[in-house]
Design a protein around this motif. Structure first.
Motif, mmCIF file in Angstrom:
data_model
loop_
_atom_site.group_PDB
_atom_site.id
_atom_site.type_symbol
_atom_site.label_atom_id
_atom_site.label_comp_id
_atom_site.label_asym_id
_atom_site.label_seq_id
_atom_site.Cartn_x
_atom_site.Cartn_y
_atom_site.Cartn_z
ATOM 1 N N MET A 61 0.905 -1.262 0.049
ATOM 2 C CA MET A 61 -0.002 -0.130 0.071
ATOM 3 C C MET A 61 0.843 1.129 0.033
ATOM 4 N N SER A 84 0.741 4.141 -2.790
ATOM 5 C CA SER A 84 0.452 5.408 -2.548
ATOM 6 C C SER A 84 1.277 6.418 -3.126
ATOM 7 N N LEU A 129 -7.153 3.700 -2.534
ATOM 8 C CA LEU A 129 -6.442 4.564 -1.762
ATOM 9 C C LEU A 129 -7.639 5.352 -0.655
ATOM 10 N N ILE A 161 -5.570 -6.739 0.837
ATOM 11 C CA ILE A 161 -5.971 -5.776 -0.389
ATOM 12 C C ILE A 161 -6.574 -6.914 -1.258
#
Length: 340
Positions: free
Chosen positions: A106, A110, A196, A205
């Motif tokens: 993640m 991002s 996000l 996820i």
């Protein structure tokens, strides 16, 4: 006669495809934890894939590879930094401490600024030739493309058995995910932006992506052996991942507890009527065994129920604190977020 500058014509070529869709820029996001043994092979393989796709006008030249160091204890970060100096296409993100595969992934996602991104593990067990097919699926209008394993013959019998049990268990617990799909997938910019927006700290996820929706497709491949090093997902971590996924995305365990409590009450009621009936007949027999079995059974059910409820309460406690999921300690490029 075409009087347009060559550079302008080249830029126009990158801005169209056979169906009129803009040729995308690509980021390949690679979480790493103690991957020094596999790193060089991974860089070489992924960079060759990127170069081939650029040469064939499948992706734009500004495409990059983002390696995320998840608090490695070996020299993985030093290798990432060195690779980024030698190759401008290589970007590095270093987390301040180990946060686990899902949060490391993640963190890398991002920082993505390209049109599409593909996540893949550094061990190269996922077939990199599918990257081209994923891009083609995106150009056909799909915003999510799942990499699905259709052959795990390279895994040991134990690994295959536990992996199959894992997916069956997750499905039984009400978690919507693609079977035999790990974290090898393509996301469009819109799909990534939607992912996000999920702000929870406890993330799984693989189960979150299907919740996004959008048009999706699959590519199938055979799973290979690790290029080097040891697996970072032993049975213990697989169980922990399953518990994280179930408790983060499903309330099925709580419903099972309710159903179990209801069934236990029915059994207890029947047993009470039976005991009362036998008492009225005067044929009751004193029995230590039956009493102890009942105590242990009910005690075990209660402790198990409290444990599951406690797991959910613990997650609620963590979520209410609203702490950042990770901190980025260092990057090999600028203008990105430092925490999330």
């Amino acid at each position: 006669m075409n009087l347009e500058p060559a550079a302008y014509q080249e830029n126009k070529a990158y801005s169209r495809s056979l169906n009129g869709k803009k040729i995308p820029s690509l980021s390949i996001v690679v979480p790493c934890y103690n991957e020094s043994e596999a790193f060089d092979a991974c860089v070489k393989e992924l960079d060759s894939v990127i170069q081939a796709l650029i040469s064939d006008n499948c992706i734009r030249p500004e495409s990059v590879i983002i390696f995320v160091d998840d608090g490695s204890k070996d020299n993985t970060w030093a290798l990432i930094k060195q690779a980024s100096i030698q190759n401008s296409r290589i970007h590095g993100v270093k987390l301040s401490r180990n946060r686990g595969h899902q949060l490391a992934l993640m963190a890398g996602l991002s920082t993505v600024t390209t049109d599409i991104c593909i996540s893949i593990d550094a061990d190269l067990q996922d077939d990199t030739s599918c990257i081209r097919e994923m891009v083609e699926k995106y150009m056909q209008g799909n915003e999510i493309v799942y990499g699905v394993r259709n052959d795990r013959s390279s895994d040991s019998f134990f690994k295959r058995s536990t992996a199959n049990a894992f997916y069956k268990f997750m499905t039984a617990m009400g978690v919507s995910q693609v079977a035999n799909h790990a974290d090898y997938r393509l996301l469009s910019k819109r799909a990534l932006s939607s992912l996000l927006k999920y702000k929870e700290k406890n993330i799984y996820i693989r189960g979150m992506i299907p919740l996004i929706g959008f048009t999706s497709d699959k590519v199938y491949y055979s799973r290979s052996s690790r290029v080097a090093g040891e697996s970072k997902y032993p049975l213990k971590k697989m169980i922990a991942l399953a518990m994280e996924g179930v408790t983060s995305l499903s309330v099925t365990p709580l419903r099972i507890i309710s159903a179990l409590g209801f069934i236990t009450c029915i059994i207890a009621a029947i047993a009470s009527f039976y005991a009362l009936f036998e008492k009225m007949r005067g044929s009751t027999i004193e029995g230590w065994t039956s009493v102890m079995i009942s105590i242990f059974f009910l005690g075990g059910v209660q402790l198990l129920s409290l444990g599951v409820i406690g797991e959910y309460i613990g997650k609620i406690y963590i979520e209410t604190k609203d702490r950042p999921k990770f901190f980025i300690e260092e990057m090999t490029y600028e203008d990105q977020n430092e925490s999330a």
